[in-house]
Design a protein around this motif. Structure first.
Motif, mmCIF file in Angstrom:
data_model
loop_
_atom_site.group_PDB
_atom_site.id
_atom_site.type_symbol
_atom_site.label_atom_id
_atom_site.label_comp_id
_atom_site.label_asym_id
_atom_site.label_seq_id
_atom_site.Cartn_x
_atom_site.Cartn_y
_atom_site.Cartn_z
ATOM 1 N N HIS A 129 72.773 -88.205 -12.357
ATOM 2 C CA HIS A 129 71.886 -88.451 -13.494
ATOM 3 C C HIS A 129 70.652 -87.545 -13.421
ATOM 4 O O HIS A 129 70.189 -87.021 -14.444
ATOM 5 C CB HIS A 129 71.444 -89.920 -13.522
ATOM 6 C CG HIS A 129 72.544 -90.844 -13.940
ATOM 7 N ND1 HIS A 129 72.589 -92.165 -13.545
ATOM 8 C CD2 HIS A 129 73.643 -90.661 -14.712
ATOM 9 C CE1 HIS A 129 73.661 -92.747 -14.059
ATOM 10 N NE2 HIS A 129 74.316 -91.840 -14.771
ATOM 11 N N ILE A 130 70.128 -87.381 -12.200
ATOM 12 C CA ILE A 130 68.960 -86.500 -12.024
ATOM 13 C C ILE A 130 69.346 -85.057 -12.325
ATOM 14 O O ILE A 130 68.630 -84.330 -13.026
ATOM 15 C CB ILE A 130 68.401 -86.636 -10.593
ATOM 16 C CG1 ILE A 130 67.868 -88.059 -10.367
ATOM 17 C CG2 ILE A 130 67.300 -85.597 -10.347
ATOM 18 C CD1 ILE A 130 67.476 -88.353 -8.931
ATOM 19 N N ILE A 131 70.504 -84.637 -11.824
ATOM 20 C CA ILE A 131 70.981 -83.262 -12.068
ATOM 21 C C ILE A 131 71.218 -83.043 -13.571
ATOM 22 O O ILE A 131 70.884 -81.984 -14.114
ATOM 23 C CB ILE A 131 72.272 -82.990 -11.262
ATOM 24 C CG1 ILE A 131 71.970 -83.027 -9.762
ATOM 25 C CG2 ILE A 131 72.896 -81.658 -11.654
ATOM 26 C CD1 ILE A 131 73.207 -83.028 -8.875
ATOM 27 N N ALA A 132 71.788 -84.042 -14.218
ATOM 28 C CA ALA A 132 72.041 -83.935 -15.668
ATOM 29 C C ALA A 132 70.738 -83.714 -16.424
ATOM 30 O O ALA A 132 70.677 -82.916 -17.378
ATOM 31 C CB ALA A 132 72.739 -85.195 -16.171
ATOM 32 N N GLU A 133 69.677 -84.401 -15.986
ATOM 33 C CA GLU A 133 68.384 -84.217 -16.642
ATOM 34 C C GLU A 133 67.845 -82.814 -16.394
ATOM 35 O O GLU A 133 67.295 -82.179 -17.299
ATOM 36 C CB GLU A 133 67.386 -85.266 -16.142
ATOM 37 C CG GLU A 133 66.073 -85.245 -16.916
ATOM 38 C CD GLU A 133 65.143 -86.355 -16.484
ATOM 39 O OE1 GLU A 133 64.366 -86.138 -15.525
ATOM 40 O OE2 GLU A 133 65.193 -87.441 -17.102
ATOM 41 N N TRP A 134 68.016 -82.303 -15.179
ATOM 42 C CA TRP A 134 67.575 -80.928 -14.884
ATOM 43 C C TRP A 134 68.318 -79.928 -15.782
ATOM 44 O O TRP A 134 67.727 -78.993 -16.304
ATOM 45 C CB TRP A 134 67.839 -80.587 -13.413
ATOM 46 C CG TRP A 134 66.933 -81.291 -12.442
ATOM 47 C CD1 TRP A 134 65.728 -81.861 -12.711
ATOM 48 C CD2 TRP A 134 67.181 -81.520 -11.052
ATOM 49 N NE1 TRP A 134 65.203 -82.420 -11.575
ATOM 50 C CE2 TRP A 134 66.071 -82.221 -10.537
ATOM 51 C CE3 TRP A 134 68.244 -81.205 -10.187
ATOM 52 C CZ2 TRP A 134 65.988 -82.592 -9.198
ATOM 53 C CZ3 TRP A 134 68.147 -81.565 -8.847
ATOM 54 C CH2 TRP A 134 67.043 -82.259 -8.356
ATOM 55 N N ILE A 135 69.607 -80.152 -15.932
ATOM 56 C CA ILE A 135 70.422 -79.256 -16.776
ATOM 57 C C ILE A 135 69.935 -79.324 -18.222
ATOM 58 O O ILE A 135 69.792 -78.298 -18.900
ATOM 59 C CB ILE A 135 71.913 -79.654 -16.691
ATOM 60 C CG1 ILE A 135 72.444 -79.382 -15.279
ATOM 61 C CG2 ILE A 135 72.745 -78.913 -17.740
ATOM 62 C CD1 ILE A 135 73.812 -79.993 -15.003
ATOM 63 N N ASN A 136 69.671 -80.539 -18.679
ATOM 64 C CA ASN A 136 69.207 -80.736 -20.059
ATOM 65 C C ASN A 136 67.878 -80.033 -20.313
ATOM 66 O O ASN A 136 67.598 -79.599 -21.434
ATOM 67 C CB ASN A 136 69.068 -82.236 -20.334
ATOM 68 C CG ASN A 136 68.584 -82.532 -21.745
ATOM 69 O OD1 ASN A 136 69.171 -82.078 -22.710
ATOM 70 N ND2 ASN A 136 67.495 -83.287 -21.848
#
Length: 709
Positions: free
Chosen positions: A159-166
């Motif tokens: 979830h944290i990585i997904a936010e970084w990608i976003n």
């Protein structure tokens, strides 16, 4: 980023022209005044070009205002670095600005934020390093409290990585690019409402798919209206596999367990964060473009309507037709003042056609009527036929006039102030008559959206629409000029430099002190100072003034130039007016100064040739086919006279004398490709059309342009 550079980068206008125009705007000069009387300073920019400068000036100011808000928010959070500040201050558009701010927005409780609070950010960083093996063993170290397993830990890290990608600008821009180039818009009907009577007008879009970048503005607005009313669901899509592949290419650089976790995070980021957000953004951009196209169409239509042919100062008998409630009849003098009103009942159920004809004939004699205006609503055709049976003693022209918006005016505060002792039916008839005399003077009293010449006007950005239409009205009023001694408060309020409050002051001053006999009298109006006089005087006309220039578009600041020209010719100013040959012999360069150049001097000479000339064509009589009374009378192949009553991007609508207007689709306007409908027809143009198809069930009429009259 400087304002001047921003505007010149978005236009092809010379920098000096933009600079001088900005200075004039800062001095509270209006667009009509600048374009007409400051040509030397602007390099002869027209009102459209000056309007573009104003538009980009406002865009720049909006960006700068947002920058200040974001910089303060970042400073308050203690995260503003010199590098971030430089990026923000150098940004030139709002989208890029919001992308920079995205990682620092104080958002609601997100999955990523919850994972951070559970201490999973270090695990996310380990995964993103893509160097670790046996990632489940590493994840096991984070199993505690609410994190009950390695899977919980890995999910939180993703979830944290997904936010970084976003939050990565490069990834967001790549998805934007794909949406811009390849996005499809599709619709599906809401099954529960498929048979709803109100849904049938959207039937064509119950199952539709089209490229978002190519969809015509009117179709997009129709689809979005159908969605808003709950009849269809709209989806924006691109090739998901290609989009995911592009993201993976930017992030994944290993082939281990970390890469597997990142791939899952990428899919989550794309499906849950990137695509919903950016597809909405793409749809919003498409909507803004569609709005702009629709507003442009509306503005063009409104301009043509406002500049419609006036009959001029003629005595008019106006009829607001009806059946059961009768026909409201008013007699107006040449200035549009009410002289008499009555109701006649020529149609069912009373059928007093003989009495009605006698009454109209006697009124025409008594008030020396020169023209008759008939509203084009209910019972219009029957009333027109009745009027044409009357043998008047003098020649009287008969016109059918659009009623669009008349009911809005008749119930308005303006109408109540003008005619406090009469009901809405009488006011409506007065409005119809005045529209024939001077469409511009009457239509400015009505909210432009109610005039009936728009394309999805209630679906577009209302603030932008209102601003655009007000600009059109202002430009039209000032292009024509205003008779200060007969103008209503509504008309005066659109004069350059006047506005609603000063318009009321001018109106009241005229009522209290009598007519204006000189433009100098304007200076006696309360609160009308030097700047307002400078901006307004040349757009206000005074008939039969002592100084003939007061009934012209020559600005008072240039009166001395005309006086010198006349003196040098050994003549009076009066003797110069209307003498083209004499005016042509004037050597203009002799009168050039540091502030007055050839453009202004040429305008002065042109005005002196025909001072106060109305730029509009005069109204012409038109007759519909008397045998066509309803849609049931139409047959394929018929040739009919008609009047263009609305223009859209997909064609134009034509009034052929019945309740329903017919459509000339863009493909039926010409045998060659039609880029712009306005290049082939204009509003209120009289044409001959051929009936192609009549759909009685949907009350739709397909027409073809046969010839122009």
């Amino acid at each position: 980023m400087q304002l001047l550079n921003y505007i010149t980068s978005h236009t092809d206008l010379p920098q000096q022209s933009v600079k001088n125009t900005l200075e004039l705007l800062s001095e509270d000069c209006t667009i009509p005044f600048i374009s007409r009387y400051r040509k030397e300073r602007t390099g002869n920019l027209d009102e459209v070009q000056i309007g573009d400068i104003v538009k980009f000036k406002e865009q720049f100011e909006a960006i700068e205002k947002r920058k200040k808000t974001i910089l303060k928010a970042l400073e308050d959070q203690g995260v503003l670095t010199s590098e971030l500040q430089e990026k923000i201050t150098s940004t030139k558009d709002l989208t890029a600005l919001e992308d920079l701010y995205l990682p620092y927005k104080k958002s609601r409780k997100t999955k990523a934020e919850k994972a951070r609070q559970l201490g999973l950010e270090p695990l996310a960083k380990i995964i993103m390093s893509q160097n670790a093996n046996d990632i489940e063993s590493i994840a096991f170290r984070y199993v505690k409290g609410e994190i009950e397993s390695e899977d919980d830990a890995l999910e939180g890290a993703r979830h944290i990585i997904a936010e970084w990608i976003n939050e990565r600008t490069d990834i967001r821009n790549n998805i934007r690019y794909q949406l811009e180039r390849f996005a499809m818009i599709s619709t599906k009907v809401v099954k529960a409402k498929e048979n709803d009577e109100n849904a049938q007008k959207f039937k064509d879009y119950f199952d539709w798919e089209e490229s978002l970048s190519r969809i015509p503005s009117h179709r997009l607005l129709a689809i979005l209206r159908a969605e808003k009313e709950g009849f269809v669901k709209v989806r924006i899509s691109i090739d998901d596999d290609r989009a995911l592949d592009k993201i993976e290419q930017r992030i994944i650089r290993s082939n281990n367990e970390c890469a597997d976790q990142i791939e899952l995070a990428i899919k989550d980021a794309y499906k849950r964060l990137l695509l919903p957000s950016l597809s909405n953004e793409a749809l919003q951009i498409a909507k803004e473009k569609a709005d702009e196209a629709a507003i442009t169409v509306f503005a063009k239509n409104l301009k043509q309507l406002l500049l419609g042919s006036p009959l001029g100062e003629k005595r008019v008998l106006a009829i607001d037709p009806g059946f059961r409630t009768g026909c409201k009849v008013v007699c107006l003098d040449a200035q549009g003042q009410l002289l008499y009103n009555e109701t006649i009942y020529p149609h069912p159920p009373k059928n007093d056609s003989i009495g009605a004809m006698k009454k109209i004939s006697s009124l025409a004699d008594a008030y020396k009527i020169e023209a008759i205006a008939i509203g084009n609503g209910t019972a219009s055709r029957e009333t027109e036929a009745l009027i044409r049976k009357i043998r008047f003693k003098n020649e009287i022209q008969v016109f059918v006039v659009s009623e669009a918006g008349a009911s809005i005016y008749s119930a308005s505060k303006i109408a109540r102030e003008e005619f406090p002792n009469y009901d809405v039916t009488v006011r409506g008839a007065i409005s119809i008559g005045r529209r024939l005399q001077d469409p511009l003077a009457e239509l400015v009293k009505i909210d432009a959206k109610s005039i009936g010449v728009g394309q999805y006007q209630h679906d577009v950005d209302q603030t932008k629409l209102q601003k655009s239409l007000e600009t059109v009205v202002e430009n039209c009023v000032n292009a024509v000029g205003v008779n200060i001694n007969t103008a209503s408060k509504s008309l005066l309020s659109y004069v350059s430099g006047i506005g609603p409050k000063l318009a009321e002051n001018v109106f009241n001053y005229r009522n209290d002190n009598g007519v204006f006999i000189s433009r100098k009298d304007l200076k006696n109006v309360p609160r009308l100072g030097g700047k307002a006089f400078e901006q307004s005087a040349a757009f206000l006309r005074i008939k039969d003034a002592e100084n003939p220039l007061d009934d012209s578009s020559v600005h008072p600041e240039s009166y001395a130039i005309v006086t010198n020209m006349a003196k040098d010719m050994g003549q009076s100013v009066n003797a110069l007016i209307g003498k083209p040959e004499t005016l042509k012999s004037i050597e203009l360069k002799k009168y050039c100064t540091d502030t007055v150049g050839l453009p202004t001097l040429e305008d002065i000479l042109k005005e002196l040739e025909k001072p106060g000339l109305d730029i509009r064509e005069q109204a012409k009589v038109f007759a519909f086919n008397q045998n066509i009374k309803t849609i049931n009378d139409l047959r394929g192949g018929q040739l009919l006279p008609g009047i263009v009553n609305n223009i859209t991007n997909f064609g134009c609508f034509v009034d052929v004398g019945i309740k329903e207007s017919g459509l000339i689709h863009v493909s039926n306007l010409s045998d060659s490709f039609v880029k712009d409908v306005n290049e082939h027809v204009h509003l209120h143009q009289q044409i001959i059309v051929q009936v192609l198809e009549v759909d009685l069930s949907r009350k739709r009429i397909q027409l073809k342009l046969h010839k122009k009259m």
